[in-house]
Motif scaffolding. Structure first.
Motif, PDB file in Angstrom:
ATOM      1  N   ARG A 150       0.924  -1.293   0.007  1.00 39.71           N
ATOM      2  CA  ARG A 150       0.001   0.092  -0.044  1.00 39.71           C
ATOM      3  C   ARG A 150       0.854   1.079   0.075  1.00 39.71           C
ATOM      4  O   ARG A 150       1.877   1.276   0.543  1.00 39.71           O
ATOM      5  CB  ARG A 150      -0.832   0.042   1.332  1.00 39.71           C
ATOM      6  N   ALA A 151       0.276   2.229  -0.643  1.00 33.31           N
ATOM      7  CA  ALA A 151       1.005   3.536  -0.582  1.00 33.31           C
ATOM      8  C   ALA A 151       1.379   3.875   0.660  1.00 33.31           C
ATOM      9  O   ALA A 151       2.591   4.637   0.837  1.00 33.31           O
ATOM     10  CB  ALA A 151       0.367   4.363  -1.493  1.00 33.31           C
ATOM     11  N   MET A 154       4.800   2.782   2.168  1.00 36.70           N
ATOM     12  CA  MET A 154       5.987   3.125   1.314  1.00 36.70           C
ATOM     13  C   MET A 154       6.771   4.281   1.817  1.00 36.70           C
ATOM     14  O   MET A 154       6.163   5.202   2.417  1.00 36.70           O
ATOM     15  CB  MET A 154       5.883   3.340  -0.126  1.00 36.70           C
ATOM     16  N   GLN A 159       8.574   5.411  -5.758  1.00 34.48           N
ATOM     17  CA  GLN A 159       7.878   5.776  -7.142  1.00 34.48           C
ATOM     18  C   GLN A 159       6.780   4.692  -7.588  1.00 34.48           C
ATOM     19  O   GLN A 159       6.895   3.766  -7.784  1.00 34.48           O
ATOM     20  CB  GLN A 159       8.758   6.258  -8.158  1.00 34.48           C
ATOM     21  N   ARG A 160       5.459   5.349  -7.686  1.00 33.44           N
ATOM     22  CA  ARG A 160       4.489   4.245  -8.154  1.00 33.44           C
ATOM     23  C   ARG A 160       4.649   3.844  -9.225  1.00 33.44           C
ATOM     24  O   ARG A 160       4.521   4.906 -10.190  1.00 33.44           O
ATOM     25  CB  ARG A 160       3.052   4.991  -7.629  1.00 33.44           C
ATOM     26  N   THR A 162       2.245   1.236 -10.765  1.00 30.82           N
ATOM     27  CA  THR A 162       1.339   0.441 -11.404  1.00 30.82           C
ATOM     28  C   THR A 162      -0.173   1.111 -10.793  1.00 30.82           C
ATOM     29  O   THR A 162      -0.250   1.403  -9.580  1.00 30.82           O
ATOM     30  CB  THR A 162       1.348  -0.931 -11.069  1.00 30.82           C
ATOM     31  N   ARG A 163      -1.148   0.765 -11.544  1.00 31.70           N
ATOM     32  CA  ARG A 163      -2.509   1.110 -11.113  1.00 31.70           C
ATOM     33  C   ARG A 163      -3.342  -0.023 -11.478  1.00 31.70           C
ATOM     34  O   ARG A 163      -3.846   0.129 -12.472  1.00 31.70           O
ATOM     35  CB  ARG A 163      -3.096   2.336 -11.104  1.00 31.70           C
ATOM     36  N   GLU A 261      -3.359  -2.502  -3.550  1.00 38.53           N
ATOM     37  CA  GLU A 261      -1.948  -2.376  -3.456  1.00 38.53           C
ATOM     38  C   GLU A 261      -1.287  -1.920  -4.777  1.00 38.53           C
ATOM     39  O   GLU A 261      -2.109  -1.893  -5.769  1.00 38.53           O
ATOM     40  CB  GLU A 261      -1.308  -3.937  -3.006  1.00 38.53           C
ATOM     41  N   ALA A 262       0.086  -1.685  -4.898  1.00 39.80           N
ATOM     42  CA  ALA A 262       0.818  -1.394  -6.181  1.00 39.80           C
ATOM     43  C   ALA A 262       2.265  -1.775  -5.996  1.00 39.80           C
ATOM     44  O   ALA A 262       2.667  -2.073  -5.119  1.00 39.80           O
ATOM     45  CB  ALA A 262       0.683   0.079  -6.375  1.00 39.80           C
ATOM     46  N   TYR A 263       2.975  -1.617  -7.124  1.00 35.41           N
ATOM     47  CA  TYR A 263       4.313  -1.891  -7.359  1.00 35.41           C
ATOM     48  C   TYR A 263       4.902  -0.409  -7.397  1.00 35.41           C
ATOM     49  O   TYR A 263       4.581   0.473  -8.080  1.00 35.41           O
ATOM     50  CB  TYR A 263       4.527  -2.635  -8.421  1.00 35.41           C
ATOM     51  N   PHE A 264       6.039  -0.514  -6.387  1.00 34.85           N
ATOM     52  CA  PHE A 264       6.674   0.944  -6.303  1.00 34.85           C
ATOM     53  C   PHE A 264       8.283   0.586  -6.453  1.00 34.85           C
ATOM     54  O   PHE A 264       8.739  -0.189  -6.163  1.00 34.85           O
ATOM     55  CB  PHE A 264       6.550   1.295  -4.778  1.00 34.85           C
TER      56      PHE A 264
END
Length: 290
Positions: A150-151, A154, A159-160, A162-163, A261-264
């Protein structure tokens, strides 16, 4: 000398260079030492071994029989050490990048794109670390990290990338083309908010009380189980797009929910960036932008 004792590496380097050049002076230039330091290292080594390695003449050096016999042993040891170091770091250190990311990302996203990375940067060598638990514990060993979560969890520098959307996947032909998430075996990655309960709730549904979900520590297991026809797995676009395009998985239901969630990307600050880290991060962001 004790049987297990070894002479210091500096003494051995001085001996090998002096034996190769048959000159203390040239050995000193090669190793960026003084001639007296080379001479002292070799005297120390001779004292350690209990025998002379060189016959010292006015204008030249000659190896003794002991020196002739010891030289190939030292060279072989250096060759083994060099080969082992190359295999450990994966190539020239200045071209090597230590990258940390989770196992699923490395398996389902990065590995299929390694040919493109090599085509763009053939000199770049990746050393990959894929911790299952507590990635922050190992992050200090990596120059670049790709972290899933989750952002809010982090660091500020992240730096994000993906969405994504989250949706069920299964093998083609699973349950004879009539899968049922209320009845069939379900798989998901543990510790993720975007799970089966979340996906069902996003369309006003709930999992039946009897329905059980197999939880694993990585998407790698749950998606592999789905590919093998074991049931339905909860997936998302970054991991599943290539598998869907190749027909290894299908989406049996239309509904998808936003992935929480996302990849950072966690990269070093510009002052600490290197040629490998810049090249990889630029390539990575270009891949996600397209």
């Amino acid at each position: 000398m004790q049987p297990s004792a070894l002479p210091p590496l500096g003494w051995l380097r001085a001996f090998e260079a002096a034996a190769r050049h048959l000159s203390f002076t040239q050995a000193a230039v090669e190793l960026n030492l003084t001639q007296s330091a080379i001479s002292q290292h070799i005297r120390n080594l001779e004292g350690f071994l209990g025998r002379e390695l060189f016959v010292r003449r006015t204008r030249s050096l000659v190896l003794t029989n002991a020196g002739v016999n010891y030289l190939p042993i030292v060279r072989e040891a250096f060759d083994i050490l060099a080969a082992g170091t190359r295999s450990f770091i994966g190539g020239a250190p200045h071209n090597t990048l230590n990258l940390q990311c989770n196992l699923a990302f490395s398996t389902f996203w990065l590995a299929p794109r390694m040919a493109r990375l090599k085509a763009a940067h053939p000199w770049l060598v990746l050393n990959l670390v894929t911790p299952i638990w507590d990635p922050e514990k190992f992050a200090h060993t990596a120059a670049v990290e790709i972290r899933f979560g989750r952002a809010a969890d982090m660091p500020a520098s992240a730096q994000r990338m993906t969405r994504d959307r989250v949706f069920p996947v299964c093998a083609p032909g699973y349950a004879e083309g009539a899968p049922d998430w209320r009845r069939d075996p379900l798989f998901e990655c543990g510790g993720i908010m975007s799970n089966w309960d979340y996906w069902a709730a996003s369309q006003g549904e709930t999992l039946p009380p009897h329905q059980q979900v197999t939880i694993s520590s990585s998407y790698t297991f749950s998606l592999t189980a789905a590919r093998a026809g074991a049931g339905l797995a909860m997936g998302h676009e970054t991991l599943c797009t290539d598998l869907l395009h190749r027909g290894e998985l299908i989406r049996p239901f239309d509904h998808a929910a936003d992935l929480l969630e996302a990849y950072f990307l966690i990269a070093p600050p510009e002052r600490d960036a290197t040629k490998p880290s810049r090249a990889f991060c630029d390539w990575l962001m270009q891949e996600f932008s397209t």
